[in-house]
Scaffold this motif. Structure first.
Motif, PDB file in Angstrom:
ATOM      1  N   GLY A  89       0.932  -1.127  -0.060  1.00  0.00           N
ATOM      2  CA  GLY A  89      -0.039   0.012  -0.048  1.00  0.00           C
ATOM      3  C   GLY A  89       0.797   1.296   0.058  1.00  0.00           C
ATOM      4  N   ILE A  90       1.892   1.177   0.647  1.00  0.00           N
ATOM      5  CA  ILE A  90       3.010   2.213   1.028  1.00  0.00           C
ATOM      6  C   ILE A  90       3.482   2.610  -0.556  1.00  0.00           C
ATOM      7  CG2 ILE A  90       5.014   3.250   1.838  1.00  0.00           C
ATOM      8  CD1 ILE A  90       4.237   1.873   4.413  1.00  0.00           C
ATOM      9  N   VAL A  91       3.761   1.487  -1.262  1.00  0.00           N
ATOM     10  CA  VAL A  91       4.599   1.404  -2.707  1.00  0.00           C
ATOM     11  C   VAL A  91       3.689   2.080  -3.544  1.00  0.00           C
ATOM     12  CG1 VAL A  91       5.421   0.249  -4.508  1.00  0.00           C
ATOM     13  CG2 VAL A  91       6.324  -0.392  -2.189  1.00  0.00           C
ATOM     14  N   HIS A  92       2.348   1.857  -3.514  1.00  0.00           N
ATOM     15  CA  HIS A  92       1.140   2.048  -4.283  1.00  0.00           C
ATOM     16  C   HIS A  92       0.881   3.471  -4.194  1.00  0.00           C
ATOM     17  CE1 HIS A  92      -2.862   2.428  -6.245  1.00  0.00           C
ATOM     18  NE2 HIS A  92      -3.099   2.851  -5.343  1.00  0.00           N
ATOM     19  N   TYR A  93       1.034   4.289  -2.929  1.00  0.00           N
ATOM     20  CA  TYR A  93       0.802   5.648  -2.930  1.00  0.00           C
ATOM     21  C   TYR A  93       1.947   6.406  -3.382  1.00  0.00           C
ATOM     22  CZ  TYR A  93      -3.700   5.493  -0.292  1.00  0.00           C
ATOM     23  OH  TYR A  93      -5.028   5.172  -0.253  1.00  0.00           O
ATOM     24  N   ASN A  94       3.131   5.861  -3.103  1.00  0.00           N
ATOM     25  CA  ASN A  94       4.232   6.397  -3.781  1.00  0.00           C
ATOM     26  C   ASN A  94       4.331   6.568  -5.295  1.00  0.00           C
ATOM     27  OD1 ASN A  94       5.692   6.469  -1.292  1.00  0.00           O
ATOM     28  ND2 ASN A  94       7.031   5.012  -1.441  1.00  0.00           N
TER      29      ASN A  94
END
Length: 296
Positions: A6-11
């Protein structure tokens, strides 16, 4: 793992609409066009085709080209670690280690995308006179078996063509370029974590310059080596310089046991990445996050 992804997605949210990203990829295309110019001249003058991936192999077969291509990553990774509008929420819902792991995966994916585009750009630019078959071209033979390759500084060598197929060579060159670019991205991340924003670019530049300055003549002068001892100097540089470790032609190909193999170079970069990850994890324990001028 779902939180990390999820963190990667928002990045990556709005990533391809970012002017800095668009500008970097445009510069990457321009750089590919300039670096493939030597090969395109040979193709036009001698009216000979090339194998589809040969322009990529010749373009990034020397240290200068590898260095120039990786320098664009200084711009692409200048804002590491990525802070998004949901970063405060992510830090509340997860741990700093998971958030940092998301940054690691983000760097890996961006570096892979950057390297793939480099491969595509060099191949597309010469696509008019190329073929997909896994056989070395007449142009490659001409460059390898004559002085033309040396005169044009095109790293097409006989021992490479005798030891591996074009696609096999492409995978190894891609891996070396990816590993070098990845370590550069992690150097920028660690520099920003320890010294603040923009300082990572300085560390990344120093990392690149370190390899560029390790020229045999300079090292020979420092170590007081004679001309007949230059072979020892070249071997030393191939082992200690990250830039030389990323150059395909600096490996042994089964001919010189003193030079590193492709997998030894991969282990070399893996060691650098491990040290950088440990440094990043240690700093993350006390890293002062700033949101709207406040530190958390």
């Amino acid at each position: 793992m779902k939180q990390v992804l999820g963190i990667v997605h928002y990045n990556f949210f709005g990533y391809f609409r970012n002017p800095k990203v668009i500008f970097t990829f445009l510069l990457e295309f321009v750089l590919s066009f300039l670096l493939t110019g030597r090969i395109m001249v040979v193709m036009e003058n001698y009216d000979t085709p090339v194998q589809a991936v040969e322009p990529f192999l010749w373009t990034f077969g020397d240290g200068t080209a590898v260095l120039l291509s990786s320098l664009l990553l200084l711009l692409l990774f200048s804002d590491l670690p990525k802070m998004t509008p949901v970063t405060p929420y992510q830090l509340i819902r997860t741990t700093k280690k998971k958030w940092l792991l998301g940054q690691f995966i983000y760097i890996i994916l961006v570096t892979a995308l950057y390297t793939v585009l480099m491969l595509l750009f060099t191949s597309v630019l010469c696509m008019k006179d190329s073929y997909p078959g896994n056989l070395w071209s007449e142009t490659a033979a001409m460059l390898g078996y004559s002085e033309l390759g040396k005169n044009l500084q095109v790293p097409s060598t006989v021992r490479v063509m005798e030891s591996i197929s074009p696609y096999g060579c492409m995978l190894q060159v891609f891996l070396l370029l990816f590993c070098y670019s990845l370590t550069l991205g992690f150097v920028i991340l660690v520099g920003n974590l320890y010294k603040g924003k923009t300082k990572g670019m300085v560390f990344g530049l120093l990392y690149s310059v370190f390899g560029f300055l390790l020229e045999p003549s300079v090292v020979a002068a420092i170590l007081h080596k004679e001309k007949y001892e230059m072979y020892q100097v070249n071997v030393l540089i191939c082992w200690i310089s990250p830039l030389n470790q990323a150059v395909y032609g600096k490996h042994n190909f089964g001919y010189d046991p003193l030079l590193p193999t492709i997998w030894q170079s991969c282990m070399f970069f893996a060691g650098i990445l491990f040290v950088l990850m440990v440094l990043a994890l240690r700093k993350m324990k006390k890293y002062p996050f700033e949101f709207l001028g406040e530190k958390t």
